[in-house]
Design an enzyme around this catalytic site. Structure first.
Site: not given
Ligand SMILES: NC(=O)c1ccc[n+]([C@@H]2O[C@H](COP(=O)([O-])OP(=O)(O)OC[C@H]3O[C@@H](n4cnc5c(N)ncnc54)[C@H](O)[C@@H]3O)[C@@H](O)[C@H]2O)c1
Length: 255
Positions: A67, A110
């Site tokens: 990926k 996933r």
């Molecule tokens: N672990 C994994 O495998 C994996 C995979 C993909 C993404 N991620 C992580 O997941 C996270 C979210 O990704 P996404 O695609 O959903 O992003 P996104 O931007 O679609 O959503 C994130 C949300 O968090 C909110 N937010 C930010 N700070 C906040 C706070 N202090 N309190 C409440 N809400 C808050 C934002 O307003 C937004 O709606 C990212 O950090 C990304 O790195 C992890």
């Protein structure tokens, strides 16, 4: 070469299948028949983003894929998703290219499915109330996944963005058949909840141990940047890391 788009994957893949596939892959990893070198990430600091390479091979399943994922937290302001991915599928016997897949929808499914597996084994069986902090793409699929494996009745949601919170409630309420309750803060959302999910781009913990009820298994998704934090360190079982690969968590994950 086969190309499968996000839309086509969304049509054929169910969350239940995603949860079962992730559980099977975890089993292979535990048995030592999976290869998954640590993710290699380039931080594109100038644009507050990153591009990562994530190869993996499942010997029992006979699957080989890599990926490529880009994570740009400022993208929503440009009308683009935070997380976008592509998957290259190779023939394990020859290394030849078999297929290209859009990986954005699969990534969200996933990641959500991992929380589904965790909830299947760790959440109290009689869980009724879940709290979701962070109402973006990951929050939605995690909420979907845990509602597949638990008999939930209510979901409390909190996001810094009122619009994000409203969109989540309008889309996921009918989809999951759950009462959506919008909370005024993260602390309000998690109070007395049976299961807590965090899926934000926050650099600071959005939940602290003191705010969690005793039954909560902490389904924290873990930021993929070290500076991203979902759970306070003391909110994570053992205080070091939740689930996932140890070196990945120590070297790359947030919390
Ligand atoms: N672990 C994994 O495998 C994996 C995979 C993909 C993404 N991620 C992580 O997941 C996270 C979210 O990704 P996404 O695609 O959903 O992003 P996104 O931007 O679609 O959503 C994130 C949300 O968090 C909110 N937010 C930010 N700070 C906040 C706070 N202090 N309190 C409440 N809400 C808050 C934002 O307003 C937004 O709606 C990212 O950090 C990304 O790195 C992890």
């Amino acid at each position: 070469m086969l190309y499968i788009s996000d839309e086509e994957i969304a049509e054929i893949l169910t969350m239940r299948e995603a949860i079962d596939a992730v559980e099977k892959a975890f089993g292979e990893y535990a048995r030592g028949s999976a290869m998954m070198p640590p993710r290699s990430t380039m931080m594109i600091d100038k644009h507050n983003g990153s591009v990562s390479l994530m190869p993996s091979y499942l010997e029992e399943t006979n699957a080989l894929a890599t990926k490529i994922i880009s994570i740009y937290p400022d993208n929503p302001r440009k009308g683009l998703p935070t997380t976008v991915a592509w998957i290259v599928v190779n023939d394990p016997e020859t290394g030849m290219l078999d297929a290209m897949l859009d990986g954005t929808y699969l990534t969200a499914m996933r990641t959500g499915a991992v929380s589904g597996v965790a909830a299947r084994y760790l959440a109290p069986k009689d869980s009724r109330v879940a709290a979701v902090i962070g109402c973006g793409a990951q929050g939605k699929t995690q909420a979907w996944a845990i509602s597949e494996v638990l008999g939930l009745e209510e979901m409390r949601v909190f996001d810094l963005s009122e619009e994000g919170m409203n969109g989540f409630a309008e889309e996921m309420g009918p989809k999951l058949g759950l009462d959506m309750v919008k909370a005024g803060s993260g602390a309000e959302a998690v109070k007395d909840a049976d299961v807590v999910l965090t899926a934000t781009t926050s650099r600071n913990p959005v939940v602290r141990r003191e705010g969690l009820g005793g039954r909560v298994p902490r389904g924290g998704r873990g930021g993929v940047f070290p500076r991203h934090r979902g759970l306070g360190t003391r909110g994570i079982p053992g205080g070091e890391g939740g689930g996932g690969r140890h070196e990945g968590l120590l070297g790359q994950g947030g919390g």
